[in-house]
Design a protein around this motif. Sequence first.
Motif, short mmCIF file in Angstrom:
data_model
loop_
_atom_site.label_atom_id
_atom_site.label_comp_id
_atom_site.label_asym_id
_atom_site.label_seq_id
_atom_site.Cartn_x
_atom_site.Cartn_y
_atom_site.Cartn_z
N ALA A 103 19.03 -4.00 -0.70
CA ALA A 103 17.91 -4.77 -0.15
C ALA A 103 17.39 -4.13 1.14
N ILE A 104 18.31 -3.64 1.95
CA ILE A 104 17.92 -3.00 3.22
C ILE A 104 17.14 -1.72 2.92
N LEU A 105 17.64 -0.93 1.99
CA LEU A 105 16.96 0.33 1.66
C LEU A 105 15.60 0.09 1.03
N SER A 106 15.52 -0.93 0.13
CA SER A 106 14.24 -1.23 -0.54
C SER A 106 13.16 -1.59 0.48
N VAL A 107 13.56 -2.38 1.47
CA VAL A 107 12.59 -2.78 2.50
C VAL A 107 12.02 -1.54 3.18
N LYS A 108 12.88 -0.57 3.44
CA LYS A 108 12.41 0.64 4.12
C LYS A 108 11.60 1.54 3.19
N GLN A 109 11.96 1.56 1.91
CA GLN A 109 11.32 2.52 1.01
C GLN A 109 10.05 1.98 0.36
N GLU A 110 10.01 0.65 0.12
CA GLU A 110 8.90 0.11 -0.67
C GLU A 110 7.84 -0.60 0.15
N ILE A 111 8.17 -0.97 1.37
CA ILE A 111 7.23 -1.77 2.15
C ILE A 111 6.36 -0.88 3.03
N THR A 112 5.06 -1.10 2.93
CA THR A 112 4.12 -0.38 3.79
C THR A 112 3.21 -1.41 4.45
N LEU A 113 2.23 -0.92 5.20
CA LEU A 113 1.28 -1.83 5.82
C LEU A 113 0.03 -1.92 4.97
N CYS A 114 -0.48 -3.13 4.79
CA CYS A 114 -1.73 -3.32 4.06
C CYS A 114 -2.84 -2.59 4.83
N PRO A 115 -3.63 -1.76 4.14
CA PRO A 115 -4.67 -1.00 4.85
C PRO A 115 -5.81 -1.89 5.38
N THR A 116 -5.87 -3.14 4.92
CA THR A 116 -6.94 -4.04 5.36
C THR A 116 -6.48 -4.92 6.53
N CYS A 117 -5.37 -5.64 6.32
CA CYS A 117 -4.96 -6.63 7.34
C CYS A 117 -3.74 -6.18 8.14
N PHE A 118 -3.08 -5.10 7.70
CA PHE A 118 -1.90 -4.54 8.37
C PHE A 118 -0.67 -5.45 8.31
N ASN A 119 -0.69 -6.36 7.32
CA ASN A 119 0.53 -7.12 7.04
C ASN A 119 1.50 -6.19 6.29
N VAL A 120 2.78 -6.51 6.31
CA VAL A 120 3.72 -5.73 5.51
C VAL A 120 3.55 -6.12 4.04
N THR A 121 3.62 -5.13 3.17
CA THR A 121 3.33 -5.39 1.76
C THR A 121 3.96 -4.32 0.87
N ASP A 122 4.13 -4.67 -0.42
CA ASP A 122 4.56 -3.64 -1.37
C ASP A 122 3.41 -3.27 -2.30
#
Length: 203
Positions: free
Chosen positions: A51-70
């Motif tokens: 779960a820790i690794l997935s958060v780092k590998q799959e989560i980026t910032l939304c290019p529109t609102c800059f929320n964290v997202t996959d």
Amino acid sequence: MNQGLTSTAEAINKLIQELNKLPGIGPKSAQRLTYYLLRAPEEQARLLADAILSVKQEITLCPTCFNVTDSAPCLICRSEERDQSKICIVEQPQDILALEHTRVYKGLYHVLHGAISPTEGIGANDIRIKELLERLKSSSMDEVILATNTNLEGEQTALYLNHLISPLGIKVTRLARGLPFGTELEYADDVTLTRAIEGRQEF
Ligand SMILES: [Zn+2]
């Protein structure tokens, strides 16, 4: 290695040290968690590590609102059920979580990723203000809700944003009533937050 822990296995010390680096986890909690994980089934430890690794590998910032997202754009920006005429400005992604939890706000968001803080050397160019202005200019928003924290940095940021956004002819409101000074949105309870959203006032 910590003094006094030389008799403990290196792997155990290492986990204690890593957990101790996390916010809110002191040395005692780090020890407790480490020994808990030692006793837990291997599967549980693996799920946590994954779960820790997935958060780092799959989560980026939304290019529109800059929320964290996959996904890009994020679920909120993509949703057709959200009110596209309102945008709520928050400091951190976890503030969205707190506001969504109240279920009273149905508009869009914009995450600044910080607040203006001269004492910490954080200026307007260090947070996502430029992106916000571009977004406002290329959309037709009726209302901008300033939901920065009610501490000094949050208030300074709200004042600055109001100064920039008001001339665009968009109504600017501040989420404040019911929130005591010094409140970080993330830690506000649902009732207080709901009252603050519903009772928001024009800047
Ligand atoms: Zn988004």
